[in-house]
Scaffold this active site. Structure first.
Site, PDB file in Angstrom:
ATOM      1  N   GLN A 122       0.815  -1.216   0.000  1.00  0.00           N
ATOM      2  CA  GLN A 122       0.000   0.000   0.000  1.00  0.00           C
ATOM      3  C   GLN A 122       0.849   1.268   0.000  1.00  0.00           C
ATOM      4  O   GLN A 122       0.313   2.369  -0.037  1.00  0.00           O
ATOM      5  CB  GLN A 122      -0.915  -0.003   1.233  1.00  0.00           C
ATOM      6  CG  GLN A 122      -1.894  -1.150   1.272  1.00  0.00           C
ATOM      7  CD  GLN A 122      -2.591  -1.291   2.620  1.00  0.00           C
ATOM      8  OE1 GLN A 122      -2.360  -0.524   3.555  1.00  0.00           O
ATOM      9  NE2 GLN A 122      -3.444  -2.289   2.736  1.00  0.00           N
ATOM     10  N   HIS A 146      -0.782  -0.087   5.807  1.00  0.00           N
ATOM     11  CA  HIS A 146      -1.175   0.865   6.854  1.00  0.00           C
ATOM     12  C   HIS A 146      -0.166   2.005   7.029  1.00  0.00           C
ATOM     13  O   HIS A 146       0.333   2.261   8.118  1.00  0.00           O
ATOM     14  CB  HIS A 146      -1.407   0.143   8.185  1.00  0.00           C
ATOM     15  CG  HIS A 146      -2.498  -0.879   8.134  1.00  0.00           C
ATOM     16  ND1 HIS A 146      -2.929  -1.572   9.243  1.00  0.00           N
ATOM     17  CD2 HIS A 146      -3.265  -1.333   7.109  1.00  0.00           C
ATOM     18  CE1 HIS A 146      -3.898  -2.407   8.900  1.00  0.00           C
ATOM     19  NE2 HIS A 146      -4.112  -2.277   7.597  1.00  0.00           N
ATOM     20  N   GLU A 172     -13.988   4.047  11.308  1.00  0.00           N
ATOM     21  CA  GLU A 172     -14.355   5.110  12.238  1.00  0.00           C
ATOM     22  C   GLU A 172     -14.133   6.500  11.678  1.00  0.00           C
ATOM     23  O   GLU A 172     -13.162   6.738  10.953  1.00  0.00           O
ATOM     24  CB  GLU A 172     -13.527   5.002  13.528  1.00  0.00           C
ATOM     25  CG  GLU A 172     -13.784   3.775  14.355  1.00  0.00           C
ATOM     26  CD  GLU A 172     -12.996   3.771  15.654  1.00  0.00           C
ATOM     27  OE1 GLU A 172     -13.133   2.811  16.416  1.00  0.00           O
ATOM     28  OE2 GLU A 172     -12.224   4.735  15.906  1.00  0.00           O
ATOM     29  N   TYR A 214      -7.687   6.864  20.902  1.00  0.00           N
ATOM     30  CA  TYR A 214      -8.903   6.476  20.180  1.00  0.00           C
ATOM     31  C   TYR A 214      -9.105   4.968  20.072  1.00  0.00           C
ATOM     32  O   TYR A 214      -9.957   4.507  19.305  1.00  0.00           O
ATOM     33  CB  TYR A 214      -8.951   7.202  18.830  1.00  0.00           C
ATOM     34  CG  TYR A 214      -9.238   8.665  19.102  1.00  0.00           C
ATOM     35  CD1 TYR A 214     -10.529   9.161  19.127  1.00  0.00           C
ATOM     36  CD2 TYR A 214      -8.211   9.525  19.486  1.00  0.00           C
ATOM     37  CE1 TYR A 214     -10.797  10.467  19.474  1.00  0.00           C
ATOM     38  CE2 TYR A 214      -8.466  10.838  19.836  1.00  0.00           C
ATOM     39  CZ  TYR A 214      -9.761  11.302  19.829  1.00  0.00           C
ATOM     40  OH  TYR A 214     -10.033  12.602  20.204  1.00  0.00           O
ATOM     41  N   TYR A 266     -10.174 -10.285  10.964  1.00  0.00           N
ATOM     42  CA  TYR A 266     -10.616 -10.952   9.742  1.00  0.00           C
ATOM     43  C   TYR A 266     -10.927 -12.425   9.979  1.00  0.00           C
ATOM     44  O   TYR A 266     -11.698 -13.034   9.243  1.00  0.00           O
ATOM     45  CB  TYR A 266      -9.556 -10.787   8.646  1.00  0.00           C
ATOM     46  CG  TYR A 266      -9.390  -9.345   8.219  1.00  0.00           C
ATOM     47  CD1 TYR A 266     -10.437  -8.656   7.619  1.00  0.00           C
ATOM     48  CD2 TYR A 266      -8.201  -8.663   8.449  1.00  0.00           C
ATOM     49  CE1 TYR A 266     -10.299  -7.326   7.248  1.00  0.00           C
ATOM     50  CE2 TYR A 266      -8.049  -7.344   8.070  1.00  0.00           C
ATOM     51  CZ  TYR A 266      -9.100  -6.675   7.471  1.00  0.00           C
ATOM     52  OH  TYR A 266      -8.966  -5.358   7.107  1.00  0.00           O
TER      53      TYR A 266
END
Length: 374
Positions: free
Chosen positions: A85, A151, A244, A254, A265
């Site tokens: 990513q 990520h 979120e 958070y 998963y």
């Protein structure tokens, strides 16, 4: 006009007409038009004061879109680690761009141990139809790089006070998000030259990274400064459910992975459930996950009905979510637009004329402009 000439004009116009699609949404007619295609996983887009757009391709290319055409790749982009990513990710222009020419880039930076999120600043120079970056400087480099390819987070938001917010995901190692000494899984805040704002919540603490603004985030790929609440808002990927929207406040946690509205998963529960003391609740969440990415707040004249609403691009459900806001700025409802029509949506940006521009995430990525139909 001869029939031959008329036929030629109609034939030339046909490809353009084929690119326009009409959609209905809450009493509005929306027109979607492809402005450009052939992009390699476009990731971030921003508008310059003259109306041109600057955008990234994850594979490491930076381009301009102006006068209806894409530029050649812009020279001077920092070395990028294209892994999973990761790659060249977000781009934003500085508030003083008109005089400084400054832009900011987020990207996966190669280094010891693998790759990590970095922020660079540069001066965009445009001369004789060419563009290049000058005075390129890395102003933030993630402290702990790894070989993980996921990520990276990576949205950048200039704040009205002159500081720069940006996001980093947990890099696929979820417990990193609960370590205040680790940049992973955090919203961070620096000055535009890379120095530290003195009022950052962890400045002066030996057990925490001073750039961190808030912790406990899984992978925030969308962020925007909201004028209605005068604060930063972010959107982040959950696991299996639990995407979120948060309004990150200084020094607060958070929750990821101590609490979550999603599951692993594998189906296993995450952490202690959906809430626990010491962890903040999201302002809004999705279950099942829509895989949210880019985010903007609508401000423009083309769609006054949407004024102040959040727009969130989604990858998994291939849609644009419009989140309605009440008078207090709280989210009061959701409308899903274009589901499945364009493929995976990576970013959304409101243009100066009030139209909405989307980036599609594919090896033949597109810029799509949404305008008001008749």
């Amino acid at each position: 006009m001869t029939r031959l000439v008329l036929a030629a004009l109609l034939a030339a116009a046909a490809p353009l007409a084929a690119k326009a699609q009409i959609f209905q949404a809450s009493g509005l007619t929306l027109r979607a038009e492809t402005l450009a295609d052939g992009l390699d996983h476009p990731w971030g887009i921003d508008f310059l004061p003259d109306g041109a757009a600057i955008l990234t391709e994850r594979s490491g290319t930076l381009r301009l879109f102006a006068d209806g055409a894409l530029s050649a790749p812009i020279a001077g982009v920092p070395e990028v680690a294209v892994v999973g990513q990761g790659g060249l990710l977000d781009v934003v222009s500085a508030p003083d761009f008109e005089t400084s020419g400054t832009i900011f880039l987020s990207y996966a930076e190669p280094g010891r141990g693998g790759a990590g999120t970095a922020i660079a600043r540069a001066r965009l120079v445009r001369e004789d139809g060419q563009a290049l970056l000058e005075n390129v400087e890395t102003i933030f480099s993630m402290s702990r790089k790894t070989s993980a390819g996921r990520h990276f987070g990576s949205r950048i938001v200039p704040a009205p006070d002159g500081t720069l917010f940006f996001t980093i995901g947990d890099r696929g190692a979820m417990q990193r998000a609960q370590d205040p000494a680790d940049h992973a899984g955090s919203v961070l805040r620096i000055n535009p030259d890379g120095s530290l704002p003195e009022d950052n919540p962890f400045v002066g603490r030996e057990d925490a990274a001073p750039e961190i603004w808030s912790t406990g985030h899984r992978n925030p790929q969308g962020a925007v400064f909201d004028p209605a609440t005068n604060s930063l808002w972010t959107v982040e990927h959950g696991a299996r459910g639990g995407d979120e929207i948060n309004q990150p406040e200084a020094g607060k946690n958070y929750g990821w992975p101590a609490i979550s509205y999603g599951r692993h998963y594998s189906g296993r529960a995450i952490g202690r459930g959906t809430e626990a003391p010491g962890y903040e609740q999201p302002e809004y969440y999705w279950d099942p996950s829509i895989a949210p990415s880019g985010m903007d707040v609508y401000s423009g004249s083309m769609f006054p009905e949407w004024q102040g609403d959040f727009l969130v691009a989604a990858l998994s459900f291939q849609l644009l979510a419009r989140l309605e806001r009440g008078g207090t700025g709280k989210i009061t409802g959701e409308e899903r637009l274009f589901e499945g029509a364009f493929g995976r949506l990576r970013d959304v940006e409101v243009a100066p004329d009030g139209s909405v521009w989307l980036l599609t995430d594919s090896s033949n990525g597109r810029i799509i402009r949404i305008s008001r139909g008749k």
